[in-house]
Design an enzyme around this catalytic site. Structure first.
Site, PDB file in Angstrom:
ATOM      1  N   ARG A 119      17.195   9.126  97.593  1.00  0.00           N
ATOM      2  CA  ARG A 119      16.351   8.268  98.440  1.00  0.00           C
ATOM      3  C   ARG A 119      16.918   6.859  98.451  1.00  0.00           C
ATOM      4  O   ARG A 119      16.348   5.932  97.883  1.00  0.00           O
ATOM      5  CB  ARG A 119      14.925   8.351  97.966  1.00  0.00           C
ATOM      6  CG  ARG A 119      14.383   9.705  98.390  1.00  0.00           C
ATOM      7  CD  ARG A 119      12.932   9.832  98.279  1.00  0.00           C
ATOM      8  NE  ARG A 119      12.450  10.719  99.323  1.00  0.00           N
ATOM      9  CZ  ARG A 119      11.229  11.164  99.378  1.00  0.00           C
ATOM     10  NH1 ARG A 119      10.354  10.811  98.480  1.00  0.00           N
ATOM     11  NH2 ARG A 119      10.868  11.961 100.350  1.00  0.00           N
ATOM     12  N   GLN A 124      18.556   7.649 104.481  1.00  0.00           N
ATOM     13  CA  GLN A 124      17.204   7.823 105.047  1.00  0.00           C
ATOM     14  C   GLN A 124      17.195   8.770 106.246  1.00  0.00           C
ATOM     15  O   GLN A 124      16.289   9.571 106.399  1.00  0.00           O
ATOM     16  CB  GLN A 124      16.638   6.467 105.461  1.00  0.00           C
ATOM     17  CG  GLN A 124      15.659   5.945 104.429  1.00  0.00           C
ATOM     18  CD  GLN A 124      15.159   4.554 104.728  1.00  0.00           C
ATOM     19  OE1 GLN A 124      15.493   3.959 105.743  1.00  0.00           O
ATOM     20  NE2 GLN A 124      14.347   4.037 103.831  1.00  0.00           N
ATOM     21  N   ASP A 127      16.986  12.468 105.200  1.00  0.00           N
ATOM     22  CA  ASP A 127      15.972  12.788 104.193  1.00  0.00           C
ATOM     23  C   ASP A 127      15.007  13.860 104.717  1.00  0.00           C
ATOM     24  O   ASP A 127      14.026  13.548 105.398  1.00  0.00           O
ATOM     25  CB  ASP A 127      15.238  11.492 103.838  1.00  0.00           C
ATOM     26  CG  ASP A 127      14.221  11.669 102.736  1.00  0.00           C
ATOM     27  OD1 ASP A 127      13.908  12.819 102.386  1.00  0.00           O
ATOM     28  OD2 ASP A 127      13.725  10.661 102.233  1.00  0.00           O
ATOM     29  N   SER A 130      11.226  13.724 103.654  1.00  0.00           N
ATOM     30  CA  SER A 130      10.388  12.814 104.451  1.00  0.00           C
ATOM     31  C   SER A 130      10.108  13.387 105.832  1.00  0.00           C
ATOM     32  O   SER A 130       8.964  13.388 106.288  1.00  0.00           O
ATOM     33  CB  SER A 130      11.077  11.454 104.620  1.00  0.00           C
ATOM     34  OG  SER A 130      11.090  10.769 103.411  1.00  0.00           O
ATOM     35  N   TYR A 227       8.948   7.637  92.974  1.00  0.00           N
ATOM     36  CA  TYR A 227       8.079   8.799  92.753  1.00  0.00           C
ATOM     37  C   TYR A 227       7.033   8.500  91.674  1.00  0.00           C
ATOM     38  O   TYR A 227       7.145   7.520  90.936  1.00  0.00           O
ATOM     39  CB  TYR A 227       8.917   9.989  92.292  1.00  0.00           C
ATOM     40  CG  TYR A 227       9.765  10.603  93.380  1.00  0.00           C
ATOM     41  CD1 TYR A 227       9.177  11.277  94.438  1.00  0.00           C
ATOM     42  CD2 TYR A 227      11.149  10.507  93.332  1.00  0.00           C
ATOM     43  CE1 TYR A 227       9.951  11.853  95.429  1.00  0.00           C
ATOM     44  CE2 TYR A 227      11.936  11.084  94.324  1.00  0.00           C
ATOM     45  CZ  TYR A 227      11.326  11.760  95.366  1.00  0.00           C
ATOM     46  OH  TYR A 227      12.091  12.326  96.344  1.00  0.00           O
TER      47      TYR A 227
HETATM   48  P1  NAD Z   1       5.756  13.183  96.676  1.00  0.00           P
HETATM   49  O1  NAD Z   1       5.783  14.205  97.760  1.00  0.00           O
HETATM   50  O2  NAD Z   1       6.624  13.354  95.485  1.00  0.00           O
HETATM   51  O3  NAD Z   1       4.251  13.016  96.143  1.00  0.00           O
HETATM   52  C1  NAD Z   1       3.186  12.774  97.045  1.00  0.00           C
HETATM   53  C2  NAD Z   1       2.281  11.687  96.488  1.00  0.00           C
HETATM   54  O4  NAD Z   1       1.508  12.185  95.393  1.00  0.00           O
HETATM   55  C3  NAD Z   1       3.009  10.449  95.949  1.00  0.00           C
HETATM   56  O5  NAD Z   1       2.543   9.294  96.630  1.00  0.00           O
HETATM   57  C4  NAD Z   1       2.629  10.425  94.484  1.00  0.00           C
HETATM   58  O6  NAD Z   1       2.533   9.102  93.958  1.00  0.00           O
HETATM   59  C5  NAD Z   1       1.288  11.121  94.511  1.00  0.00           C
HETATM   60  N1  NAD Z   1       0.806  11.587  93.193  1.00  0.00           N
HETATM   61  C6  NAD Z   1       1.510  12.201  92.194  1.00  0.00           C
HETATM   62  N2  NAD Z   1       0.709  12.468  91.147  1.00  0.00           N
HETATM   63  C7  NAD Z   1      -0.549  12.043  91.483  1.00  0.00           C
HETATM   64  C8  NAD Z   1      -1.813  12.063  90.828  1.00  0.00           C
HETATM   65  N3  NAD Z   1      -1.941  12.552  89.603  1.00  0.00           N
HETATM   66  N4  NAD Z   1      -2.876  11.539  91.480  1.00  0.00           N
HETATM   67  C9  NAD Z   1      -2.747  11.008  92.732  1.00  0.00           C
HETATM   68  N5  NAD Z   1      -1.580  10.980  93.404  1.00  0.00           N
HETATM   69  C10 NAD Z   1      -0.498  11.482  92.799  1.00  0.00           C
HETATM   70  O7  NAD Z   1       6.050  11.741  97.303  1.00  0.00           O
HETATM   71  P2  NAD Z   1       6.824  11.362  98.624  1.00  0.00           P
HETATM   72  O8  NAD Z   1       5.962  11.594  99.794  1.00  0.00           O
HETATM   73  O9  NAD Z   1       8.125  12.030  98.604  1.00  0.00           O
HETATM   74  O10 NAD Z   1       7.006   9.778  98.487  1.00  0.00           O
HETATM   75  C11 NAD Z   1       7.186   9.105  97.267  1.00  0.00           C
HETATM   76  C12 NAD Z   1       7.646   7.680  97.526  1.00  0.00           C
HETATM   77  O11 NAD Z   1       9.007   7.659  97.964  1.00  0.00           O
HETATM   78  C13 NAD Z   1       6.894   6.915  98.585  1.00  0.00           C
HETATM   79  O12 NAD Z   1       6.707   5.603  98.126  1.00  0.00           O
HETATM   80  C14 NAD Z   1       7.812   6.887  99.760  1.00  0.00           C
HETATM   81  O13 NAD Z   1       7.580   5.792 100.609  1.00  0.00           O
HETATM   82  C15 NAD Z   1       9.130   6.777  99.056  1.00  0.00           C
HETATM   83  N6  NAD Z   1      10.241   7.205  99.926  1.00  0.00           N
HETATM   84  C16 NAD Z   1      11.400   6.469  99.925  1.00  0.00           C
HETATM   85  C17 NAD Z   1      12.459   6.855 100.732  1.00  0.00           C
HETATM   86  C18 NAD Z   1      13.738   6.055 100.779  1.00  0.00           C
HETATM   87  O14 NAD Z   1      13.819   5.005 100.206  1.00  0.00           O
HETATM   88  N7  NAD Z   1      14.745   6.563 101.441  1.00  0.00           N
HETATM   89  C19 NAD Z   1      12.371   7.999 101.506  1.00  0.00           C
HETATM   90  C20 NAD Z   1      11.184   8.742 101.455  1.00  0.00           C
HETATM   91  C21 NAD Z   1      10.137   8.329 100.657  1.00  0.00           C
END
Ligand code: NAD
Length: 374
Positions: A119, A124, A127, A130, A227
């Site tokens: 990430r 991006q 990805d 996402s 994460y």
């Molecule tokens: P994910 O699919 O791993 O998890 C989904 C959500 O569940 C996350 O927000 C996580 O914090 C939440 N979660 C985990 N345990 C929990 C609990 N016990 N109670 C409540 N919530 C809980 O996450 P994701 O959708 O892949 O995204 C994670 C982060 O990565 C986000 O901030 C996203 O913006 C970021 N991201 C960055 C990039 C990049 O920089 N290229 C790309 C995609 C996503």
């Protein structure tokens, strides 16, 4: 460079790894593209559309034997007839599919796992987690709305007022944010929670209400990769109390919480489900990773004795097959194009590149990725 696009064989998979648009772009790079007959059927893309884009339509065995690069959505467990040195770009879910990774290494295939894409800013556009989670978050709201015997928006009619649905989203990553936005567009009153404090502002900016435990632990709940971490038992107890209090007042619950490399956290108990009024609906997007909701079953819509439904569809991105394929195919094209060598008209997977190091599972007959060691 001969690129082969496979038809998917996995259960409940309607996506395809290339679209006529990406076929055209691959050909423009200098590749020859073959698409397996019927590959686009699940996404309503006929063979003729691929042929018109310049692809050859081929049978599976011939396509695999000829390909230098194979594109798929879910990596098939084996690829009989594939030549050593052929690269396969797909989703591998390597933690759950160790045998597939070993089988690819054994026959000398170069496995590139899109689901391990780092990430970082440069990646991006590649990805897939996402691009697919975004659509899953959207579709989860529509799936729940279809099971819900009431309307989402407040309606003031001559026959009286219908109140707006109250929606609670647990886990506000890519899928959760899109679920909030979609539920808001349908007119619901939305609240949401996460362990990562950074999501609080994002929730507010979408017009929803953040429901949070703010303590030292939530301030440090995010890894450097963005994460969530697994939380302590003390935090879990506080979170459970907050969820109990909140959930009884909701009509709809959408859970999306995942922790990379670990089973999904259990966030909603059967007792909490039972506290919701009859007709309420929950959807568990983490159901295939172990589930956030007690009683959710993968591939089923369960109805409790209290008249509450729990939706547990498998492979939710595949329920929006055209757009999920379009975005996935572009993610794949962006990876191939980023490593394309104009002179040799073939991709060169630079072993010291951060992206290649991130996604390469097998190389030269060996399993090479650190996540597969030990
Ligand atoms: P994910 O699919 O791993 O998890 C989904 C959500 O569940 C996350 O927000 C996580 O914090 C939440 N979660 C985990 N345990 C929990 C609990 N016990 N109670 C409540 N919530 C809980 O996450 P994701 O959708 O892949 O995204 C994670 C982060 O990565 C986000 O901030 C996203 O913006 C970021 N991201 C960055 C990039 C990049 O920089 N290229 C790309 C995609 C996503």
């Amino acid at each position: 460079m001969r690129i082969g696009v496979l038809s998917e064989t996995a259960d409940v998979e309607r996506r395809v790894a290339a679209t006529p648009e990406t076929v055209r772009k691959l050909i423009a790079l200098g590749a020859e593209v073959s698409v397996e007959a019927g590959a686009g059927a699940g996404a309503a893309i006929p063979d003729a559309a691929y042929a018109e884009a310049g692809a050859t339509i081929a049978e599976r065995a011939a396509l695999i034997a000829a390909a230098d690069l194979i594109l798929a959505v879910q990596a098939p467990p084996t690829l009989p007839g594939a030549r050593a040195g052929t690269a396969v770009v797909a989703i591998f879910a390597p933690a759950a599919n160790r045998a597939t990774v070993d089988a690819y290494a054994a026959v000398g295939l170069t496995a590139l796992a899109m689901d391990l894409m780092p990430r970082i800013t440069r990646a991006q556009s590649m990805d897939v987690l996402s691009s697919q989670s975004n659509l899953a978050g959207y579709k989860a709201v529509l799936d729940v709305a279809a099971e819900y015997g009431r309307a989402f928006p407040m309606m003031m009619t001559a026959a009286g007022t219908i109140p707006a649905a109250r929606v609670f989203v647990l886990g506000v990553g890519v899928a959760g944010l899109q679920a909030i936005a979609t539920a808001r567009r349908l007119g619901a009153v939305v609240s949401a929670t996460d362990v990562r404090l950074a999501t609080k502002e994002q929730i507010q900016s979408l017009g929803a209400k953040p429901i949070f435990i703010e303590d030292e632990e939530t301030r440090a709940a995010e890894t450097s990769g963005g994460y969530a971490k697994e939380m302590s038992d003390a935090y879990k107890a506080k979170q459970a109390a907050l969820i109990t209090e909140t959930i009884a007042k909701q009509d709809i619950v959408i859970t999306t919480a995942l922790i990379p490399g670990r089973p999904a956290p259990r966030l909603v108990t059967a007792v909490q489900v039972a506290s919701m009024r009859p007709g309420s609906v929950l959807v568990d997007l983490a159901v295939e990773a172990g589930g956030n909701i007690e009683g959710a079953r993968a591939g089923e819509v369960v109805e409790t004795s209290g008249g509450v439904k729990i939706v547990g569809h498998k492979n939710v991105p595949s329920r929006v097959p055209f757009d999920a394929s379009a975005l996935y195919a572009r993610n794949l094209f962006n990876l191939v194009a980023a490593f394309w060598d104009k002179d040799t008209r073939a991709p060169v997977w630079k072993r010291d590149d951060e992206i290649v190091k991130g996604v390469m599972l097998t190389d030269g007959g060996a399993v090479v990725h650190p996540v597969m060691q030990g």
